[in-house]
Design an enzyme around this catalytic site. Sequence first.
Site, PDB file in Angstrom:
ATOM      1  N   LYS A 107      40.802   5.636 -12.505  1.00  0.00           N
ATOM      2  CA  LYS A 107      40.507   4.261 -12.073  1.00  0.00           C
ATOM      3  C   LYS A 107      39.529   3.591 -13.043  1.00  0.00           C
ATOM      4  CE  LYS A 107      41.631   5.473  -7.314  1.00  0.00           C
ATOM      5  NZ  LYS A 107      41.268   5.774  -5.946  1.00  0.00           N
TER       6      LYS A 107
ATOM      7  N   GLN B  55      36.009   6.762  -2.356  1.00  0.00           N
ATOM      8  CA  GLN B  55      37.106   7.715  -2.550  1.00  0.00           C
ATOM      9  C   GLN B  55      37.211   8.665  -1.362  1.00  0.00           C
ATOM     10  OE1 GLN B  55      39.287   7.484  -5.052  1.00  0.00           O
ATOM     11  NE2 GLN B  55      40.455   9.278  -4.457  1.00  0.00           N
TER      12      GLN B  55
ATOM     13  N   ASP C 242      40.777  -1.513  -1.475  1.00  0.00           N
ATOM     14  CA  ASP C 242      41.733  -0.480  -1.052  1.00  0.00           C
ATOM     15  C   ASP C 242      42.605  -0.995   0.099  1.00  0.00           C
ATOM     16  OD1 ASP C 242      41.915   2.025  -2.290  1.00  0.00           O
ATOM     17  OD2 ASP C 242      40.014   2.710  -1.443  1.00  0.00           O
TER      18      ASP C 242
HETATM   19  N1  GUN Z   1      42.300   9.217  -1.717  1.00  0.00           N
HETATM   20  C1  GUN Z   1      43.607   9.352  -2.009  1.00  0.00           C
HETATM   21  N2  GUN Z   1      44.165   8.156  -2.274  1.00  0.00           N
HETATM   22  C2  GUN Z   1      43.181   7.235  -2.159  1.00  0.00           C
HETATM   23  C3  GUN Z   1      43.137   5.833  -2.325  1.00  0.00           C
HETATM   24  O1  GUN Z   1      44.128   5.152  -2.618  1.00  0.00           O
HETATM   25  N3  GUN Z   1      41.919   5.258  -2.113  1.00  0.00           N
HETATM   26  C4  GUN Z   1      40.817   5.966  -1.770  1.00  0.00           C
HETATM   27  N4  GUN Z   1      39.685   5.294  -1.560  1.00  0.00           N
HETATM   28  N5  GUN Z   1      40.840   7.280  -1.600  1.00  0.00           N
HETATM   29  C5  GUN Z   1      42.010   7.902  -1.807  1.00  0.00           C
END
Ligand code: GUN
Length: 287
Positions: A53, A97, A120
């Site tokens: 990211k 996350q 998100d």
């Molecule tokens: N863990 C697995 N996929 C994601 C996601 O798209 N966003 C976040 N914040 N955590 C994750």
Amino acid sequence: MDNKIISGKIVSAQIKEQVRAQVVSLNEKGIYPKLSVIIVGENPASLTYVKGKHKDCAECGIISDNIAMPDTVSQAELLAEIDRLNKDDSVHGILVQLPLPKHINEYAVINAISPEKDVDGFTAINVGNMNIGKDCFTPCTPQGCLDMLDYAGVDLEGKDVVVIGRSNIVGKPVAVLALQRSATVTICHSRTKNIAEKTRNADVVIVAVGRAGFLTGDMLKPGAVVIDVGINRNEAGKLCGDADFDSCIDVVSKITPVPGGVGLMTRANLLKNTIKSAENCLKQRKN
Ligand code: GUN
């Protein structure tokens, strides 16, 4: 074979190109899009995802900062950090996350994020607005599935779509987005009787169960489209999806690969949502 593959590399590169141009335009107006990522603990998969990211942000001119907290962090400390980021006008997107350690209430943490910065699309406000078809931050992976279908020219109107998996992050929201495109949607899960019977009638199968090779070619109608959301490692340690690519490829008309598929689209949509948040700030400033 190649003409059957919907490449996440190509589709995400197009989105990133667009994002880069939007960043330049925002910078000219004095707005510097910024994403803050909170990561708790050292889950290896999470560390890899978060690294990706930040790399994407850097490539597109989005400022990103990484807030690493130990897995012993208290919920109160985590909430205090989110509160600080909510109040910081230089921050446009906040991402926590997942998964979080067991002693932390994930729902409380996610819903502490200001919905205006919830890139998100996980807060109850954004999930609710998405469900009623209002403007919102759509969750990145489900939106990525639709972007790939759009790129491949697959119109969902009137199509039979089977979603396998009912998670809050993928299964449920992707079913809602497909329904909004006027598909007839069936959601299958671990208690579904005879999943193959459902998938054999599907024009499009979206599989998000987290089990390597779960969807096999004999479960598909000839010409079906497969969107593979899984990211697993097989016994040999090789990255693979929820679809058994080798048995599906001869049956499908289109399929997304793993790696190089939906995963890249998740990251691309995070960039899009961060820009959307920054553009919303600009609009508010003008009003
Ligand atoms: N863990 C697995 N996929 C994601 C996601 O798209 N966003 C976040 N914040 N955590 C994750």
